[in-house]
Write a protein that holds these residues in place. Structure first.
Motif, PDB file in Angstrom:
ATOM      1  N   THR A  82       1.000  -1.096   0.095  1.00 49.79           N
ATOM      2  CA  THR A  82      -0.029  -0.015  -0.159  1.00 49.79           C
ATOM      3  C   THR A  82       1.064   1.122  -0.066  1.00 49.79           C
ATOM      4  OG1 THR A  82      -1.849  -1.079   1.115  1.00 49.79           O
ATOM      5  CG2 THR A  82      -1.932   1.173   1.313  1.00 49.79           C
ATOM      6  N   LEU A  83       0.740   2.071  -1.035  1.00 50.60           N
ATOM      7  CA  LEU A  83       1.633   3.271  -0.953  1.00 50.60           C
ATOM      8  C   LEU A  83       1.128   4.413  -0.086  1.00 50.60           C
ATOM      9  CD1 LEU A  83       0.937   3.917  -4.897  1.00 50.60           C
ATOM     10  CD2 LEU A  83       3.125   3.655  -3.725  1.00 50.60           C
ATOM     11  N   ALA A  86      -2.081   6.204  -0.348  1.00 46.13           N
ATOM     12  CA  ALA A  86      -3.080   5.282  -0.318  1.00 46.13           C
ATOM     13  C   ALA A  86      -3.622   4.926   0.917  1.00 46.13           C
ATOM     14  CB  ALA A  86      -3.060   4.188  -1.253  1.00 46.13           C
ATOM     15  N   VAL A 295      -2.963   0.040  -3.759  1.00 44.26           N
ATOM     16  CA  VAL A 295      -3.676   0.617  -3.228  1.00 44.26           C
ATOM     17  C   VAL A 295      -4.244  -0.533  -1.930  1.00 44.26           C
ATOM     18  CG1 VAL A 295      -4.509   2.118  -4.831  1.00 44.26           C
ATOM     19  CG2 VAL A 295      -5.860   0.569  -4.483  1.00 44.26           C
ATOM     20  N   ALA A 347      -3.432   7.562  -4.584  1.00 43.97           N
ATOM     21  CA  ALA A 347      -2.314   7.038  -5.170  1.00 43.97           C
ATOM     22  C   ALA A 347      -1.737   7.627  -6.548  1.00 43.97           C
ATOM     23  CB  ALA A 347      -2.486   5.455  -5.236  1.00 43.97           C
TER      24      ALA A 347
END
Length: 461
Positions: A82-83, A86, A295, A347
């Motif tokens: 997960t960024l 995000a 995400v 994101a």
């Protein structure tokens, strides 16, 4: 407010503590389901507990049963991390608690989802007027697109599905490749299409549908027709030849659907875009942003060329509902849902066009490096052409391959999952995480080499 703030503080501490452990913790869980049931089970207490204490207890008890998916060495299935943007956006989505089905009711979150959809269409080279629906994952994205497809091809044949139902409807020809993902068959089952009604087209040694086989299949029948193609086979990462296959299907009046759960994103890269040549000529596309876009769960995406087809399938009634022209509930099966497209907006906004391309390129480079490293281990065979982000390898025998797979999970350095390819056992690595570094690849290769040597020494004392 005080209790809520303390609960949020506890959640932040628990999340930060977990994320800090990722570089060194075993990637595979240290506790099984029974242990977790014991940890969280027992009779429901008579009295409640302080919210912050509940969160702290939950975080502590869950830790041994957590998988290090957000880290750099989880290569199982096809799951991204997960960024940061995000993740932060997802926390806000929960705090805002908006019902994202209606543009009138929740304009902020619907606007972010709509913009995210437009940005995706632009990045992927798909029609800018297409409908974009956010669903739970690739399975529901495929279902949403194929439900729309069935309704549309029956309408073209003069059959009103909403009015007349399926019982005496014309038979729909449902054509798929031999190496399609199982979610296609499952979506067909949801739609009342049984295994005996699915026409399977041969594929090549990398899992790509063979144009000559499709041509022969299409010539053998007529009637309402849906053809399912694939952007990135889940084992090999191979892409169907859209530029050849789609015109063949179009010549027979087919609705063409592309399952691109992680492969659609190749179109965002200058270097990898040729893999998707001709893909834009399909009628619908499914992808899953928790894979390549990184995400959080859940964020599947159903894209349909003509929004009128989506509306014809999914628009609902209800005199209390307010319509604004094209609401989220017009293009998916859901009415009420969380704003799952907002983390996708975050994101994309955090990466920009260049950042998305760099991310996709980096995933491919990691896959190429992983394949090169594994191929250099005595006794290891890399099975596939590494065209995208998938690497599949095996040892000389199925038993040895499966034993190695179990040893990798037990070792904990990395996670890879087992597969069957052309009747043989294999291990599969999916390089899908933005966190994965060259060091993560090197550590994984070193661990595999160490385990292969130990296995060989055990077999040949």
């Amino acid at each position: 407010m005080d209790e809520r703030d303390r609960a949020l503080d506890a959640a932040h501490r628990g999340a930060s503590d977990f994320l800090r452990t990722l570089p060194d913790r075993p990637v595979w869980p240290r506790a099984d389901l029974d242990a977790m049931l014991d940890a969280f089970g027992g009779p429901l207490p008579e009295e409640g507990a302080d919210a912050a204490a509940v969160i702290e207890e939950m975080s502590r008890r869950a830790d041994p049963g957590l998988v290090a998916i957000p880290g750099g060495r989880f290569f199982g299935f096809v799951i991204g991390a997960t960024l940061p943007a995000a993740l932060g956006a997802d926390w806000l989505v929960s705090a805002w608690d908006q019902n994202a089905g209606s543009a009138m009711l929740t304009p902020a979150t619907v606007a972010m989802e709509r913009v995210a959809g437009r940005w995706m269409l632009e990045l992927l080279g798909l029609p800018e007027t297409a409908s974009v629906g956010f669903v739970t994952g690739g399975q529901l994205a495929n279902y949403t697109c194929l439900a729309t497809a069935r309704n549309a091809v029956l309408a073209r044949a003069g059959w009103d599905l909403a009015e007349k139902g399926l019982r005496t409807a014309p038979a729909v020809r449902f054509v798929v490749g031999a190496d399609r993902h199982g979610s296609i068959d499952r979506a067909a089952r949801f739609l009342g299409i049984g295994r005996a009604e699915v026409t399977v087209v041969d594929s090549d040694d990398q899992g790509r549908m063979r144009p000559d086989a499709l041509r022969k299949t299409l010539a053998a029948g007529d009637g309402p027709l849906i053809v399912c193609l694939q952007a990135a086979e889940v084992h090999t990462g191979a892409f169907d030849d859209f530029a050849t296959l789609i015109p063949l299907a179009r010549a027979h009046g087919a609705w063409v659907h592309v399952d691109g759960a992680f492969g659609l994103w190749a179109a965002a890269s200058d270097a990898l875009r040729p893999l998707t040549a001709g893909m834009d000529q399909a009628d619908s596309w499914a992808t899953d942003a928790h894979k390549t876009l990184n995400v959080p769960y859940d964020c599947g995406i159903a894209i349909v060329r003509d929004p009128a087809d989506s509306i014809a399938m999914f628009r609902t009634g209800g005199d209390y509902l307010v319509y604004t022209g094209l609401d989220p509930w017009d293009v998916t099966p859901e009415l009420s849902r969380r704003a799952r497209g907002v983390p996708a907006w975050a994101a994309l906004r955090s990466l920009g066009r260049r950042g998305v391309a760099d991310l996709v390129d980096r995933l491919h480079e990691n896959a190429a490096a992983m394949a090169e490293g594994l191929a250099g281990i005595d006794g290891v065979e890399v099975v596939n052409e590494v065209a995208y982000t998938q690497v599949m390898f095996r040892l000389a025998s199925d038993d040895a391959t499966r034993e190695l797979g179990a040893a990798i999970l037990q070792d904990g350095t990395a996670v890879m999952t087992g597969a069957q390819w052309r009747g043989r056992a294999a291990l599969r690595c999916s390089l899908s995480s933005w966190v994965t570094s060259p060091d993560d690849v090197a550590r994984t290769v070193e661990a595999v080499e160490r385990l292969v040597r130990a296995q060989s020494a055990k077999s040949n004392p």
